[in-house]
Design a protein around this motif. Sequence first.
Motif, PDB file in Angstrom:
ATOM      1  N   PRO A  60       0.812  -1.232   0.000  1.00 21.45           N
ATOM      2  CA  PRO A  60       0.000   0.000   0.000  1.00 21.45           C
ATOM      3  C   PRO A  60       0.841   1.276   0.000  1.00 21.45           C
ATOM      4  CG  PRO A  60      -0.925  -1.567   1.537  1.00 21.45           C
ATOM      5  CD  PRO A  60       0.396  -2.142   1.073  1.00 21.45           C
ATOM      6  N   LEU A  61       1.903   1.312   0.798  1.00 22.68           N
ATOM      7  CA  LEU A  61       2.744   2.509   0.842  1.00 22.68           C
ATOM      8  C   LEU A  61       3.478   2.700  -0.490  1.00 22.68           C
ATOM      9  CD1 LEU A  61       3.629   4.920   2.512  1.00 22.68           C
ATOM     10  CD2 LEU A  61       5.556   3.560   3.322  1.00 22.68           C
ATOM     11  N   ALA A  62       3.955   1.620  -1.067  1.00 21.94           N
ATOM     12  CA  ALA A  62       4.625   1.722  -2.371  1.00 21.94           C
ATOM     13  C   ALA A  62       3.650   2.246  -3.425  1.00 21.94           C
ATOM     14  CB  ALA A  62       5.183   0.362  -2.787  1.00 21.94           C
ATOM     15  N   ASP A  63       2.416   1.738  -3.387  1.00 26.06           N
ATOM     16  CA  ASP A  63       1.414   2.168  -4.363  1.00 26.06           C
ATOM     17  C   ASP A  63       1.068   3.643  -4.217  1.00 26.06           C
ATOM     18  OD1 ASP A  63       1.281  -0.393  -5.430  1.00 26.06           O
ATOM     19  OD2 ASP A  63      -0.550  -0.939  -4.351  1.00 26.06           O
ATOM     20  N   LEU A  64       0.804   4.090  -2.994  1.00 27.61           N
ATOM     21  CA  LEU A  64       0.385   5.488  -2.843  1.00 27.61           C
ATOM     22  C   LEU A  64       1.540   6.459  -3.008  1.00 27.61           C
ATOM     23  CD1 LEU A  64       1.042   6.916   0.150  1.00 27.61           C
ATOM     24  CD2 LEU A  64      -0.694   5.323   0.862  1.00 27.61           C
ATOM     25  N   THR A  65       2.753   5.998  -2.805  1.00 29.03           N
ATOM     26  CA  THR A  65       3.910   6.846  -3.075  1.00 29.03           C
ATOM     27  C   THR A  65       4.038   7.082  -4.581  1.00 29.03           C
ATOM     28  OG1 THR A  65       5.040   6.061  -1.092  1.00 29.03           O
ATOM     29  CG2 THR A  65       6.404   7.090  -2.761  1.00 29.03           C
ATOM     30  N   ALA A  66       3.767   6.047  -5.376  1.00 30.91           N
ATOM     31  CA  ALA A  66       3.850   6.167  -6.833  1.00 30.91           C
ATOM     32  C   ALA A  66       2.649   6.904  -7.421  1.00 30.91           C
ATOM     33  CB  ALA A  66       3.956   4.778  -7.460  1.00 30.91           C
ATOM     34  N   SER A  67       1.482   6.733  -6.787  1.00 33.92           N
ATOM     35  CA  SER A  67       0.253   7.345  -7.294  1.00 33.92           C
ATOM     36  C   SER A  67      -0.560   7.822  -6.088  1.00 33.92           C
ATOM     37  CB  SER A  67      -0.540   6.323  -8.119  1.00 33.92           C
ATOM     38  OG  SER A  67      -1.708   6.911  -8.632  1.00 33.92           O
ATOM     39  N   PRO A  68      -0.381   9.071  -5.665  1.00 34.29           N
ATOM     40  CA  PRO A  68      -0.942   9.530  -4.390  1.00 34.29           C
ATOM     41  C   PRO A  68      -2.440   9.829  -4.361  1.00 34.29           C
ATOM     42  CG  PRO A  68       0.290  11.291  -5.422  1.00 34.29           C
ATOM     43  CD  PRO A  68       0.487  10.071  -6.275  1.00 34.29           C
ATOM     44  N   ASP A  69      -3.126   9.793  -5.494  1.00 34.12           N
ATOM     45  CA  ASP A  69      -4.577  10.020  -5.472  1.00 34.12           C
ATOM     46  C   ASP A  69      -5.256   8.777  -4.909  1.00 34.12           C
ATOM     47  OD1 ASP A  69      -4.350  12.557  -6.560  1.00 34.12           O
ATOM     48  OD2 ASP A  69      -4.513  11.810  -8.611  1.00 34.12           O
ATOM     49  N   VAL A  70      -6.008   8.953  -3.825  1.00 36.81           N
ATOM     50  CA  VAL A  70      -6.614   7.826  -3.122  1.00 36.81           C
ATOM     51  C   VAL A  70      -8.071   8.114  -2.782  1.00 36.81           C
ATOM     52  CG1 VAL A  70      -4.390   7.129  -2.113  1.00 36.81           C
ATOM     53  CG2 VAL A  70      -5.921   8.631  -0.821  1.00 36.81           C
TER      54      VAL A  70
END
Length: 167
Positions: A60-70
Amino acid sequence: MTAQTIDTSKLWDMIGDIRFGMLTVRGADGRLYSRPMTTQNGEADRGAVIWFFMARSGQPLADLTASPDVNVAYADHDSDKYVSASGTARLVEDPVKKQELWSAAAKAWFPGGVEDPELALVAVLVADAEYWDVKANKAVQLFKLAKAALTGEPPTDLAEHRRARMR
């Protein structure tokens, strides 16, 4: 329905008692992934930021670091309250804030406490929120749904529904 600016207290009235939100992030493959996360906000942290602890080495942290729109979605079926909050997530390096938000429950995931090197603090800066707050009791809801099924007219006034711009 147009977005309106609302006091963040309405957002927290809706989600304050719901422990878990479903955090949706875009993965490296472009697909959306939702994971249950424990909301860390305390009474003093009820503004337009939702706080989470997560593992530094986790996907999850890797994903939101790469694409921060959540997006974070909350549901309380018993109270018929539903919230969808979208915004931007970011890693926050703030040991004081970690200590403020720390709870005994977090120790189950991070046995090293606030000093645990795996503990990451993530802030979701809420830009927009949408909520549905059902005011009618179950009997009224069933009646309106049955009437809609018979008449072919969608039910009205089942819930207060608003979209809100938070910032």
